[in-house]
Motif scaffolding. Structure first.
Motif, PDB file in Angstrom:
ATOM      1  N   VAL A 260       0.700  -1.173  -0.009  1.00  0.00           N
ATOM      2  CA  VAL A 260       0.074   0.006  -0.056  1.00  0.00           C
ATOM      3  C   VAL A 260       0.935   1.303  -0.105  1.00  0.00           C
ATOM      4  O   VAL A 260       0.385   2.247  -0.614  1.00  0.00           O
ATOM      5  CB  VAL A 260      -1.024   0.180   1.321  1.00  0.00           C
ATOM      6  CG1 VAL A 260      -0.231   0.134   2.758  1.00  0.00           C
ATOM      7  CG2 VAL A 260      -2.122   1.131   0.936  1.00  0.00           C
ATOM      8  N   VAL A 261       2.033   1.267   0.674  1.00  0.00           N
ATOM      9  CA  VAL A 261       2.893   2.607   0.685  1.00  0.00           C
ATOM     10  C   VAL A 261       3.105   2.778  -0.782  1.00  0.00           C
ATOM     11  O   VAL A 261       3.298   4.002  -0.983  1.00  0.00           O
ATOM     12  CB  VAL A 261       4.025   2.383   1.877  1.00  0.00           C
ATOM     13  CG1 VAL A 261       4.947   3.516   1.500  1.00  0.00           C
ATOM     14  CG2 VAL A 261       3.552   2.084   3.135  1.00  0.00           C
ATOM     15  N   GLU A 262       3.786   1.946  -1.600  1.00  0.00           N
ATOM     16  CA  GLU A 262       4.265   2.118  -2.629  1.00  0.00           C
ATOM     17  C   GLU A 262       3.021   2.632  -3.661  1.00  0.00           C
ATOM     18  O   GLU A 262       3.507   3.551  -4.475  1.00  0.00           O
ATOM     19  CB  GLU A 262       5.031   0.772  -3.102  1.00  0.00           C
ATOM     20  CG  GLU A 262       5.574   0.903  -4.760  1.00  0.00           C
ATOM     21  CD  GLU A 262       5.880  -0.464  -5.229  1.00  0.00           C
ATOM     22  OE1 GLU A 262       6.212  -0.609  -6.348  1.00  0.00           O
ATOM     23  OE2 GLU A 262       5.831  -1.501  -4.446  1.00  0.00           O
ATOM     24  N   LYS A 300      12.045   4.522   1.523  1.00  0.00           N
ATOM     25  CA  LYS A 300      12.287   3.953   0.188  1.00  0.00           C
ATOM     26  C   LYS A 300      11.593   4.512  -1.103  1.00  0.00           C
ATOM     27  O   LYS A 300      12.119   4.652  -1.909  1.00  0.00           O
ATOM     28  CB  LYS A 300      11.855   2.311   0.176  1.00  0.00           C
ATOM     29  CG  LYS A 300      12.239   1.666  -1.140  1.00  0.00           C
ATOM     30  CD  LYS A 300      11.703   0.328  -1.251  1.00  0.00           C
ATOM     31  CE  LYS A 300      12.021  -0.405  -2.507  1.00  0.00           C
ATOM     32  NZ  LYS A 300      11.485  -1.984  -2.605  1.00  0.00           N
ATOM     33  N   ASN A 301      10.294   4.933  -0.637  1.00  0.00           N
ATOM     34  CA  ASN A 301       9.511   5.786  -1.575  1.00  0.00           C
ATOM     35  C   ASN A 301       9.606   7.317  -1.664  1.00  0.00           C
ATOM     36  O   ASN A 301       8.608   8.014  -2.235  1.00  0.00           O
ATOM     37  CB  ASN A 301       7.996   5.328  -1.563  1.00  0.00           C
ATOM     38  CG  ASN A 301       7.968   3.657  -2.026  1.00  0.00           C
ATOM     39  OD1 ASN A 301       8.153   3.631  -3.483  1.00  0.00           O
ATOM     40  ND2 ASN A 301       8.070   2.751  -1.210  1.00  0.00           N
ATOM     41  N   SER A 302      10.414   7.831  -0.673  1.00  0.00           N
ATOM     42  CA  SER A 302      10.373   9.413  -0.393  1.00  0.00           C
ATOM     43  C   SER A 302       9.116   9.935  -0.278  1.00  0.00           C
ATOM     44  O   SER A 302       8.636  10.836  -0.763  1.00  0.00           O
ATOM     45  CB  SER A 302      11.217   9.921  -1.869  1.00  0.00           C
ATOM     46  OG  SER A 302      12.341   9.287  -2.113  1.00  0.00           O
ATOM     47  N   VAL A 303       8.278   9.326   0.657  1.00  0.00           N
ATOM     48  CA  VAL A 303       7.105   9.741   1.076  1.00  0.00           C
ATOM     49  C   VAL A 303       7.106  11.095   1.778  1.00  0.00           C
ATOM     50  O   VAL A 303       6.237  11.851   1.509  1.00  0.00           O
ATOM     51  CB  VAL A 303       6.331   8.563   2.019  1.00  0.00           C
ATOM     52  CG1 VAL A 303       4.868   9.197   2.605  1.00  0.00           C
ATOM     53  CG2 VAL A 303       5.989   7.296   1.039  1.00  0.00           C
ATOM     54  N   GLY A 304       8.232  11.489   2.675  1.00  0.00           N
ATOM     55  CA  GLY A 304       8.119  12.571   3.125  1.00  0.00           C
ATOM     56  C   GLY A 304       8.082  13.816   2.168  1.00  0.00           C
ATOM     57  O   GLY A 304       7.276  14.679   2.371  1.00  0.00           O
ATOM     58  N   ALA A 326       0.514  12.047   8.098  1.00  0.00           N
ATOM     59  CA  ALA A 326       1.129  11.156   7.659  1.00  0.00           C
ATOM     60  C   ALA A 326       2.879  11.490   7.874  1.00  0.00           C
ATOM     61  O   ALA A 326       3.644  10.620   8.471  1.00  0.00           O
ATOM     62  CB  ALA A 326       0.946  10.757   6.230  1.00  0.00           C
ATOM     63  N   ASN A 327       3.218  12.585   7.359  1.00  0.00           N
ATOM     64  CA  ASN A 327       4.493  13.295   7.548  1.00  0.00           C
ATOM     65  C   ASN A 327       5.012  13.265   9.174  1.00  0.00           C
ATOM     66  O   ASN A 327       6.158  12.844   9.452  1.00  0.00           O
ATOM     67  CB  ASN A 327       4.836  14.549   6.909  1.00  0.00           C
ATOM     68  CG  ASN A 327       6.065  14.491   6.034  1.00  0.00           C
ATOM     69  OD1 ASN A 327       6.810  13.787   6.046  1.00  0.00           O
ATOM     70  ND2 ASN A 327       6.164  15.509   5.305  1.00  0.00           N
ATOM     71  N   ARG A 328       4.227  13.740   9.761  1.00  0.00           N
ATOM     72  CA  ARG A 328       4.263  13.912  11.410  1.00  0.00           C
ATOM     73  C   ARG A 328       4.693  12.448  11.865  1.00  0.00           C
ATOM     74  O   ARG A 328       5.599  12.221  12.574  1.00  0.00           O
ATOM     75  CB  ARG A 328       3.123  14.660  11.988  1.00  0.00           C
ATOM     76  CG  ARG A 328       3.475  14.910  13.517  1.00  0.00           C
ATOM     77  CD  ARG A 328       2.072  15.330  14.361  1.00  0.00           C
ATOM     78  NE  ARG A 328       1.097  14.378  14.178  1.00  0.00           N
ATOM     79  CZ  ARG A 328       1.201  13.471  15.313  1.00  0.00           C
ATOM     80  NH1 ARG A 328       2.053  13.385  16.121  1.00  0.00           N
ATOM     81  NH2 ARG A 328       0.182  12.603  15.364  1.00  0.00           N
ATOM     82  N   LEU A 329       3.827  11.507  11.598  1.00  0.00           N
ATOM     83  CA  LEU A 329       3.730  10.241  12.210  1.00  0.00           C
ATOM     84  C   LEU A 329       5.258   9.320  11.849  1.00  0.00           C
ATOM     85  O   LEU A 329       5.694   8.932  12.295  1.00  0.00           O
ATOM     86  CB  LEU A 329       2.441   9.324  11.715  1.00  0.00           C
ATOM     87  CG  LEU A 329       1.329   9.809  12.418  1.00  0.00           C
ATOM     88  CD1 LEU A 329       0.160   9.145  11.831  1.00  0.00           C
ATOM     89  CD2 LEU A 329       1.321   9.696  14.127  1.00  0.00           C
ATOM     90  N   TYR A 330       5.573   9.743  10.362  1.00  0.00           N
ATOM     91  CA  TYR A 330       6.650   9.021   9.796  1.00  0.00           C
ATOM     92  C   TYR A 330       7.894   9.628  10.571  1.00  0.00           C
ATOM     93  O   TYR A 330       8.681   9.175  10.991  1.00  0.00           O
ATOM     94  CB  TYR A 330       6.721   9.335   8.594  1.00  0.00           C
ATOM     95  CG  TYR A 330       8.051   9.205   7.945  1.00  0.00           C
ATOM     96  CD1 TYR A 330       8.657   7.724   8.119  1.00  0.00           C
ATOM     97  CD2 TYR A 330       8.558  10.079   6.733  1.00  0.00           C
ATOM     98  CE1 TYR A 330       9.691   7.615   7.051  1.00  0.00           C
ATOM     99  CE2 TYR A 330       9.915   9.778   6.119  1.00  0.00           C
ATOM    100  CZ  TYR A 330      10.607   8.413   6.503  1.00  0.00           C
ATOM    101  OH  TYR A 330      11.580   8.246   6.096  1.00  0.00           O
TER     102      TYR A 330
END
Length: 340
Positions: A260-262, A300-304, A326-330
């Motif tokens: 799901v993240v990818e 890995k997927n540069s989500v931030g 999402a960024n805060r939790l990461y």
């Protein structure tokens, strides 16, 4: 011509008349209102479908004509009251397998009727749902019957009270099978994901867990998104379905393992201007952010960076709120790892 005395009619002439009507409706939608207001003509079409029930061309063309009339709620109600629903349901209830062209026309008419909320309860009482599911089973190799039947189920799923009946009658199994067989049909995938989203939203955690265990719902949805990377509708409905699956926190690891993240990162990259996709992708990332594997996938997927981009494009929106969370939790997770 259709209203001529019986002794003055021939089957080929009837078919030509019905084809002319069908083509005129396709050429100009305004003709739907004209024919819908012609009560005698409408009743005659329905009579001919019953009279020549063994003649597939007449039945199919008559059903398509009715379907092309029922293009608005007002006209759908008129067709339904005239007995159009009975014509469609009779075909779908036949014990001997009807030809594909007849079934396709019957489901197309049913789909147009079920589109309107006011008609759904009556059609549900008349067993429209199980007959649609039966068509999915019987004609599993026919792409357009599958697509039209899936659209019909999508219309049923828009009424929450009918979602329970769909779950009880194993609609998820049929939908998942269609998604696997026709993974390149993007409109079918979009409608299928919509159905799954509605069903997963309307049920409880126990049922969500059962559907995941039995049908691997997360994997099926993620696969549909991988098959249709540039189709915004597939992504929006699929991510919505995943977010509803994630209402059961026990299924987070299943979602992460499914990728799901990818797929969320892919959606954030591919559909940067679609606020709805950005929002549901962010919501899915929030849901899985507590997983250690997810945090690795985030990096890995540069989500931030992707979430920062959402906040820049859609400030003060639901999309930016989900992305920020999402960024805060990461980031919080990274800090905890450093401390440990």
């Amino acid at each position: 011509a259709l209203m001529a005395p019986d002794d003055g009619q021939d089957v080929d002439g009837i078919l030509r008349c019905l084809l002319a009507l069908e083509h005129s409706l396709e050429a100009d939608p305004a003709n739907s209102g004209v024919l819908g207001g012609h009560q005698e003509g409408l009743a005659l079409i329905i009579t001919l479908i019953g009279r020549y029930e063994s003649m597939d061309n007449i039945v199919a063309t008559g059903l398509w004509t009715l379907s092309n009339i029922a293009v608005t709620e007002e006209l759908a109600v008129i067709v339904n009251r005239a007995g159009g629903d009975e014509c469609s349901l009779e075909v779908l209830a036949r014990s001997k397998r009807p030809p594909e062209m007849v079934v396709h026309a019957a489901i197309a008419l049913l789909c147009n009727l079920v589109l309107h909320e006011s008609l759904r309860p009556d059609l549900a009482r008349k067993s429209a749902l199980p007959r649609t599911l039966r068509a999915l089973d019987t004609y599993s190799g026919h792409e357009w019957i599958q697509y039209t039947a899936i659209q019909t189920l999508q219309n049923f799923a828009n009424t929450r009270e009918l979602c329970e009946a769909m779950l009880e009658q194993n609609a998820v199994q049929r939908v998942a099978k269609a998604m696997k067989y026709f993974s390149d049909h993007e409109e079918l995938l979009q409608s299928s994901n919509w159905i799954l989203s509605c069903l997963l939203f309307s049920t409880d955690d126990g049922q969500r867990a059962a559907l995941q265990a039995e049908h691997k719902v997360a994997t099926i949805i993620v696969q549909s998104l991988k098959e249709s990377t540039d189709h915004v509708g597939v992504h929006f409905t699929g991510l919505s379905a995943l977010s509803n699956l994630g209402r059961n926190e026990d299924l987070v690891e299943d979602m992460v393992q499914a990728g799901v993240v990818e797929i969320c990162a892919q959606a954030l990259r591919m559909h940067k201007t679609h606020e709805g996709v950005q929002m549901v992708a962010g919501r899915c990332l929030v849901i899985v952010s507590g997983s250690l594997q997810a945090k690795q996938d985030f990096k890995k997927n540069s989500v931030g960076d992707l979430c920062d981009g959402v906040c820049e494009r859609f400030p003060d929106s639901n999309a930016s709120a989900e992305a920020s969370e999402a960024n805060r939790l990461y980031t919080q997770g990274k800090a905890c790892c450093v401390v440990l």
